[in-house]
Design a protein around this motif. Sequence first.
Motif, PDB file in Angstrom:
ATOM      1  N   GLY A   1       0.628  -1.316  -0.346  1.00 36.64           N
ATOM      2  CA  GLY A   1      -0.068   0.010  -0.056  1.00 36.64           C
ATOM      3  C   GLY A   1       1.600   1.221   0.437  1.00 36.64           C
ATOM      4  N   THR A   2       0.187   2.463  -0.472  1.00 35.33           N
ATOM      5  CA  THR A   2       1.297   3.172  -0.938  1.00 35.33           C
ATOM      6  C   THR A   2       1.051   4.400   0.511  1.00 35.33           C
ATOM      7  N   PRO A   3       2.622   5.055   0.962  1.00 29.20           N
ATOM      8  CA  PRO A   3       2.526   6.023   2.577  1.00 29.20           C
ATOM      9  C   PRO A   3       1.443   7.221   1.380  1.00 29.20           C
ATOM     10  N   GLY A   4       0.460   7.517   2.782  1.00 31.24           N
ATOM     11  CA  GLY A   4      -0.363   8.832   2.128  1.00 31.24           C
ATOM     12  C   GLY A   4      -1.232   8.174   1.591  1.00 31.24           C
ATOM     13  N   THR A   5      -1.939   7.042   1.806  1.00 31.89           N
ATOM     14  CA  THR A   5      -3.023   6.997   0.876  1.00 31.89           C
ATOM     15  C   THR A   5      -3.313   5.980   1.887  1.00 31.89           C
ATOM     16  N   GLU A   6      -4.915   5.515   1.267  1.00 33.81           N
ATOM     17  CA  GLU A   6      -5.859   4.672   2.840  1.00 33.81           C
ATOM     18  C   GLU A   6      -5.496   3.354   2.413  1.00 33.81           C
ATOM     19  N   ASP A   7      -4.616   3.456   1.267  1.00 30.37           N
ATOM     20  CA  ASP A   7      -4.428   1.968   1.504  1.00 30.37           C
ATOM     21  C   ASP A   7      -2.639   1.393   1.951  1.00 30.37           C
ATOM     22  N   GLU A   8      -2.128   2.482   2.358  1.00 33.37           N
ATOM     23  CA  GLU A   8      -1.087   3.019   3.500  1.00 33.37           C
ATOM     24  C   GLU A   8      -0.751   1.306   4.221  1.00 33.37           C
ATOM     25  N   ALA A   9      -1.670   1.492   5.088  1.00 35.49           N
ATOM     26  CA  ALA A   9      -2.094  -0.221   6.103  1.00 35.49           C
ATOM     27  C   ALA A   9      -1.525  -0.914   5.645  1.00 35.49           C
ATOM     28  N   VAL A  10      -2.142  -1.549   4.263  1.00 33.30           N
ATOM     29  CA  VAL A  10      -2.342  -3.118   3.304  1.00 33.30           C
ATOM     30  C   VAL A  10      -1.083  -3.411   3.287  1.00 33.30           C
ATOM     31  N   PRO A  11      -0.848  -4.530   3.992  1.00 38.29           N
ATOM     32  CA  PRO A  11       1.040  -5.355   4.562  1.00 38.29           C
ATOM     33  C   PRO A  11       1.086  -5.957   3.239  1.00 38.29           C
ATOM     34  N   SER A  12       2.393  -4.943   2.711  1.00 36.76           N
ATOM     35  CA  SER A  12       3.008  -5.954   1.394  1.00 36.76           C
ATOM     36  C   SER A  12       3.342  -7.800   1.178  1.00 36.76           C
ATOM     37  N   ARG A  13       3.129  -7.527   0.048  1.00 32.91           N
ATOM     38  CA  ARG A  13       3.037  -8.817  -0.200  1.00 32.91           C
ATOM     39  C   ARG A  13       3.836  -8.852  -1.842  1.00 32.91           C
TER      40      ARG A  13
ATOM     41  N   ASP B   1      11.950  -3.099 -16.939  1.00 30.92           N
ATOM     42  CA  ASP B   1      13.770  -3.800 -15.823  1.00 30.92           C
ATOM     43  C   ASP B   1      12.893  -1.431 -15.072  1.00 30.92           C
ATOM     44  N   LEU B   2      12.323  -1.753 -14.450  1.00 34.71           N
ATOM     45  CA  LEU B   2      11.619  -0.908 -13.090  1.00 34.71           C
ATOM     46  C   LEU B   2      12.298  -1.204 -11.770  1.00 34.71           C
ATOM     47  N   SER B   3      13.011  -0.472 -11.047  1.00 36.80           N
ATOM     48  CA  SER B   3      13.187  -0.807  -8.940  1.00 36.80           C
ATOM     49  C   SER B   3      12.047  -0.617  -8.518  1.00 36.80           C
ATOM     50  N   GLY B   4      11.615   0.607  -9.060  1.00 33.61           N
ATOM     51  CA  GLY B   4      10.060   0.639  -8.326  1.00 33.61           C
ATOM     52  C   GLY B   4       8.926   2.023  -9.087  1.00 33.61           C
ATOM     53  N   PHE B   5       8.245   1.865  -8.836  1.00 31.41           N
ATOM     54  CA  PHE B   5       7.131   2.795  -9.754  1.00 31.41           C
ATOM     55  C   PHE B   5       5.867   2.675  -8.159  1.00 31.41           C
ATOM     56  N   THR B   6       4.184   3.282  -8.666  1.00 22.21           N
ATOM     57  CA  THR B   6       3.323   3.256  -7.746  1.00 22.21           C
ATOM     58  C   THR B   6       2.098   3.675  -9.126  1.00 22.21           C
ATOM     59  N   LEU B   7       1.260   3.241  -8.717  1.00 26.90           N
ATOM     60  CA  LEU B   7      -0.079   2.687  -9.534  1.00 26.90           C
ATOM     61  C   LEU B   7      -1.228   3.508  -8.957  1.00 26.90           C
ATOM     62  N   HIS B   8      -1.518   4.568  -9.115  1.00 28.44           N
ATOM     63  CA  HIS B   8      -2.571   5.490  -8.315  1.00 28.44           C
ATOM     64  C   HIS B   8      -4.067   4.930  -9.722  1.00 28.44           C
TER      65      HIS B   8
ATOM     66  N   HIS C   1      -6.926 -13.535  -6.498  1.00 29.39           N
ATOM     67  CA  HIS C   1      -7.401 -12.291  -6.148  1.00 29.39           C
ATOM     68  C   HIS C   1      -7.561 -11.563  -4.883  1.00 29.39           C
ATOM     69  N   LEU C   2      -6.866 -10.546  -4.649  1.00 29.62           N
ATOM     70  CA  LEU C   2      -6.483  -9.432  -3.767  1.00 29.62           C
ATOM     71  C   LEU C   2      -7.933  -8.854  -2.642  1.00 29.62           C
ATOM     72  N   GLY C   3      -8.961  -8.116  -3.414  1.00 27.05           N
ATOM     73  CA  GLY C   3      -9.437  -7.701  -3.410  1.00 27.05           C
ATOM     74  C   GLY C   3      -9.151  -6.120  -4.387  1.00 27.05           C
ATOM     75  N   VAL C   4      -9.751  -4.972  -3.803  1.00 25.31           N
ATOM     76  CA  VAL C   4     -10.000  -3.696  -4.968  1.00 25.31           C
ATOM     77  C   VAL C   4      -8.824  -3.029  -4.186  1.00 25.31           C
ATOM     78  N   ARG C   5      -8.022  -1.845  -5.185  1.00 21.94           N
ATOM     79  CA  ARG C   5      -6.993  -0.670  -4.355  1.00 21.94           C
ATOM     80  C   ARG C   5      -7.438  -0.116  -5.280  1.00 21.94           C
ATOM     81  N   THR C   6      -6.912   1.125  -4.291  1.00 23.22           N
ATOM     82  CA  THR C   6      -6.619   2.435  -5.164  1.00 23.22           C
ATOM     83  C   THR C   6      -4.870   3.367  -5.398  1.00 23.22           C
ATOM     84  N   SER C   7      -3.943   2.445  -4.853  1.00 21.31           N
ATOM     85  CA  SER C   7      -2.406   2.858  -5.082  1.00 21.31           C
ATOM     86  C   SER C   7      -1.649   1.841  -4.182  1.00 21.31           C
ATOM     87  N   VAL C   8      -1.275   1.181  -5.092  1.00 17.00           N
ATOM     88  CA  VAL C   8      -0.470  -0.026  -4.717  1.00 17.00           C
ATOM     89  C   VAL C   8       1.377   1.031  -5.362  1.00 17.00           C
TER      90      VAL C   8
END
Length: 322
Positions: A135-147, A282-289, A302-309
């Motif tokens: 979950g992306t910090p500063g968003t409503e999904d920030e508490a979603v555990p990493s996987r 070959d991306l080391s990191g990025f965010t999808l909003h 399937h892991l449900g719905v998200r707004t930012s990962v």
Amino acid sequence: MRALLVVNPAATTTSARTRDVLIHALASEMKLEAVTTEYRGHARDLGRQAAESEDIDLVVALGGDGTVNEVVNGLLHHGPDPDRLPLLAVVPGGSTNVFARALGLPNDVVEATGAILDGLRERRERVVGLGLAAGTPGTEDEAVPSRWFTFNAGFGFDAGVVGRVEQQREQGKRSTHALYLRQVIRQFLDEPHRRHGTITLERAGEEPVTDLVMSIICNTAPWTFLGNRPVYASPKASFDTGLDVLALSRLSTASIARYATQLLTSSPERGPRGRHVVSLHDLSGFTLHSKAPLPLQMDGDHLGVRTSVTFTGVRRALRVIV
């Protein structure tokens, strides 16, 4: 060598007799403990216990990609440490087995077991990179555990298809290519954002890529298999590099037919292409909003719905037998 065999009894392409043959073959070469999973997440718990143990050298996962994903997430619960963590071996027991086949293992349980035993005798190991989603910090999904994921993740359209297939399988339907095709059509007909995408891809030092309908994140190629046919969404993706992204900015009736044809005829040299295709390597990191909640899948789960990962490509994450 002391090994833990994690067995998914619901693996679609194995029988009790086949599992017994496998257990005897492995037990003849090592000190083996076999545990049958009893609940969702059990394989993850077993992987974590093996990682925290002082005397487990190898974890063998017998099942489909979902079982492998759980074992990997358990092994990496405290983070990647290839030199300390147990080795991983995969015996394909699911309907597709993308991770095992991408490693070059046979898609037959008995043949794969033989290949693993040969690999152990010859010390054929490979350190693979993996993907991590959080979950992306500063968003409503920030508490979603990493996987962690081993071969792919999806945000948007393809994750919706995965969710529909899971619903059908829970109702007793068999996982077949026809089932997937029907769910692709239904997802397309019900997709409210197919002409005006809601996804924005952000990465450091680059302009955002906006108005995407779907995003497929690949950690290896092929992306999946249709029977014996490999399908390449991102042909350059590799366990030795960062993450690749294939994204689409529009899905019309004509374009989805075109992209489906391109996927079916894809090769290690050529994947989907066109005016509405975004292909990144070959991306080391990025965010999808996303402006609206969208489905998320990892390794076909399937892991449900998200707004930012936020996605991270982690090189040299885990040692595997090949």
